[in-house]
Design a protein around this motif. Structure first.
Motif, PDB file in Angstrom:
ATOM      1  N   CYS A 175      -4.521   1.935  -0.959  1.00 36.74           N
ATOM      2  CA  CYS A 175      -5.410   1.631   0.158  1.00 36.74           C
ATOM      3  C   CYS A 175      -6.087   0.277  -0.005  1.00 36.74           C
ATOM      4  O   CYS A 175      -6.755  -0.011  -0.995  1.00 36.74           O
ATOM      5  CB  CYS A 175      -6.466   2.715   0.401  1.00 36.74           C
ATOM      6  SG  CYS A 175      -7.181   2.501   2.039  1.00 36.74           S
ATOM      7  N   LEU A 176      -5.881  -0.536   1.010  1.00 31.63           N
ATOM      8  CA  LEU A 176      -6.481  -1.873   1.052  1.00 31.63           C
ATOM      9  C   LEU A 176      -7.563  -1.939   2.124  1.00 31.63           C
ATOM     10  O   LEU A 176      -8.045  -3.015   2.456  1.00 31.63           O
ATOM     11  CB  LEU A 176      -5.383  -2.913   1.342  1.00 31.63           C
ATOM     12  CG  LEU A 176      -4.377  -3.127   0.209  1.00 31.63           C
ATOM     13  CD1 LEU A 176      -3.104  -3.778   0.745  1.00 31.63           C
ATOM     14  CD2 LEU A 176      -4.983  -3.981  -0.899  1.00 31.63           C
ATOM     15  N   GLY A 177      -7.897  -0.780   2.701  1.00 33.33           N
ATOM     16  CA  GLY A 177      -8.904  -0.759   3.759  1.00 33.33           C
ATOM     17  C   GLY A 177      -8.340  -1.238   5.097  1.00 33.33           C
ATOM     18  O   GLY A 177      -9.086  -1.514   6.025  1.00 33.33           O
ATOM     19  N   LEU A 178      -7.027  -1.327   5.179  1.00 37.35           N
ATOM     20  CA  LEU A 178      -6.380  -1.826   6.394  1.00 37.35           C
ATOM     21  C   LEU A 178      -5.570  -0.696   7.040  1.00 37.35           C
ATOM     22  O   LEU A 178      -4.499  -0.921   7.597  1.00 37.35           O
ATOM     23  CB  LEU A 178      -5.465  -2.991   5.999  1.00 37.35           C
ATOM     24  CG  LEU A 178      -5.239  -4.134   6.990  1.00 37.35           C
ATOM     25  CD1 LEU A 178      -6.549  -4.860   7.272  1.00 37.35           C
ATOM     26  CD2 LEU A 178      -4.204  -5.114   6.459  1.00 37.35           C
ATOM     27  N   CYS A 179      -6.133   0.508   6.942  1.00 40.93           N
ATOM     28  CA  CYS A 179      -5.373   1.713   7.295  1.00 40.93           C
ATOM     29  C   CYS A 179      -4.900   1.726   8.753  1.00 40.93           C
ATOM     30  O   CYS A 179      -3.881   2.321   9.061  1.00 40.93           O
ATOM     31  CB  CYS A 179      -6.203   2.960   7.035  1.00 40.93           C
ATOM     32  SG  CYS A 179      -7.012   2.937   5.443  1.00 40.93           S
ATOM     33  N   ALA A 220       0.297  -1.685   5.100  1.00 39.83           N
ATOM     34  CA  ALA A 220      -0.495  -2.844   4.686  1.00 39.83           C
ATOM     35  C   ALA A 220       0.018  -3.419   3.376  1.00 39.83           C
ATOM     36  O   ALA A 220       0.609  -2.714   2.554  1.00 39.83           O
ATOM     37  CB  ALA A 220      -1.954  -2.435   4.542  1.00 39.83           C
ATOM     38  N   CYS A 226       0.835  -1.206   0.000  1.00 43.59           N
ATOM     39  CA  CYS A 226       0.000   0.000   0.000  1.00 43.59           C
ATOM     40  C   CYS A 226       0.868   1.253   0.000  1.00 43.59           C
ATOM     41  O   CYS A 226       1.827   1.351   0.763  1.00 43.59           O
ATOM     42  CB  CYS A 226      -0.919  -0.005   1.217  1.00 43.59           C
ATOM     43  SG  CYS A 226      -1.923   1.489   1.256  1.00 43.59           S
ATOM     44  N   ALA A 245      -0.709   4.403  -0.015  1.00 44.15           N
ATOM     45  CA  ALA A 245      -1.599   5.525   0.305  1.00 44.15           C
ATOM     46  C   ALA A 245      -1.241   6.145   1.663  1.00 44.15           C
ATOM     47  O   ALA A 245      -0.395   5.637   2.396  1.00 44.15           O
ATOM     48  CB  ALA A 245      -3.046   5.060   0.265  1.00 44.15           C
ATOM     49  N   GLU A 246      -1.938   7.255   1.987  1.00 44.21           N
ATOM     50  CA  GLU A 246      -1.506   8.153   3.070  1.00 44.21           C
ATOM     51  C   GLU A 246      -1.306   7.474   4.419  1.00 44.21           C
ATOM     52  O   GLU A 246      -0.266   7.635   5.048  1.00 44.21           O
ATOM     53  CB  GLU A 246      -2.507   9.309   3.228  1.00 44.21           C
ATOM     54  CG  GLU A 246      -2.410  10.367   2.153  1.00 44.21           C
ATOM     55  CD  GLU A 246      -3.164   9.979   0.889  1.00 44.21           C
ATOM     56  OE1 GLU A 246      -3.711   8.837   0.856  1.00 44.21           O
ATOM     57  OE2 GLU A 246      -3.200  10.771  -0.058  1.00 44.21           O
ATOM     58  N   ALA A 247      -2.341   6.765   4.903  1.00 41.47           N
ATOM     59  CA  ALA A 247      -2.246   6.214   6.265  1.00 41.47           C
ATOM     60  C   ALA A 247      -1.040   5.290   6.383  1.00 41.47           C
ATOM     61  O   ALA A 247      -0.323   5.317   7.385  1.00 41.47           O
ATOM     62  CB  ALA A 247      -3.533   5.474   6.630  1.00 41.47           C
ATOM     63  N   CYS A 248      -0.812   4.483   5.378  1.00 41.56           N
ATOM     64  CA  CYS A 248       0.344   3.575   5.418  1.00 41.56           C
ATOM     65  C   CYS A 248       1.647   4.349   5.293  1.00 41.56           C
ATOM     66  O   CYS A 248       2.655   3.981   5.901  1.00 41.56           O
ATOM     67  CB  CYS A 248       0.227   2.510   4.336  1.00 41.56           C
ATOM     68  SG  CYS A 248      -1.038   1.281   4.726  1.00 41.56           S
TER      69      CYS A 248
HETATM   70  S1  FES Z   1      -3.763   3.627   3.469  1.00 45.94           S
HETATM   71 FE1  FES Z   1      -2.837   1.688   3.390  1.00 45.94          FE
HETATM   72  S2  FES Z   1      -4.501   0.387   3.774  1.00 45.94           S
HETATM   73 FE2  FES Z   1      -5.413   2.319   3.726  1.00 45.94          FE
END
Ligand code: FES
Length: 152
Positions: free
Chosen positions: A122-126, A131, A81, A83-86
């Motif tokens: 994003c895998l929904g595992l933020c 992730a 992943c 995306a931002e949270a990761c």
């Molecule tokens: S940002 Fe990585 S799983 Fe949502």
């Protein structure tokens, strides 16, 4: 990549199975990828002709959607992943170390055909980042240890 196999009969079956469907291009492409693991180059003109689209239109859709591959993947597909949270959990550094360990970049496959590395957004595992997805299975809090799962 040279595509030496003739997939046209199987593609013709897939086209037939989707006849009359509204907006059939995406389901057809998914079915073709399901059948072969990727979208063979020769499939593009065959699909375009059947749907009365131009080759460029079909090719544009294939290349727009990252889920469609233009070449077969390795035995394992490792998606990391981006995306931002990761990212806030250090995903970039982990990805760099994994790329270095595998000796490949994004969208590449190791020369032995073992692993294909792909970014995913994003895998929904933020909450459990960084992730990853290993052969379709979700993995949280990944580090280089995830490489043990794609060692074979
Ligand atoms: S940002 Fe990585 S799983 Fe949502």
């Amino acid at each position: 990549m040279l595509d030496s196999h003739d997939h046209s009969d199987r593609i013709a079956e897939i086209l037939e199975a989707h006849q009359g469907l509204e907006g059939p291009l995406l389901p057809i492409l998914h079915a073709v990828q399901e059948a072969f693991g990727y979208i063979p180059e020769a499939a593009v003109p065959q699909i375009a002709k059947a749907l009365m689209l131009s080759k460029a239109e079909v090719h544009g859709v294939v290349s727009f959607y990252h889920d469609f591959r233009s070449a077969p993947a390795g035995r394992h597909v490792l998606k990391l992943c981006r995306a931002e949270a990761c990212q806030t959990m250090g995903a970039d550094a982990v990805a760099d170390r994994i790329k270095k360990a595998l000796g490949i970049g994004w969208h590449e496959t190791t020369p032995d055909g073992r692993v294909t590395l792909e970014p995913v957004f994003c895998l929904g595992l933020c909450a459990c980042g960084p992730a990853a997805m290993v052969d379709g299975r979700l993995v949280g809090r990944v580090d280089e240890g995830v490489l043990a799962e794609v060692a074979k």
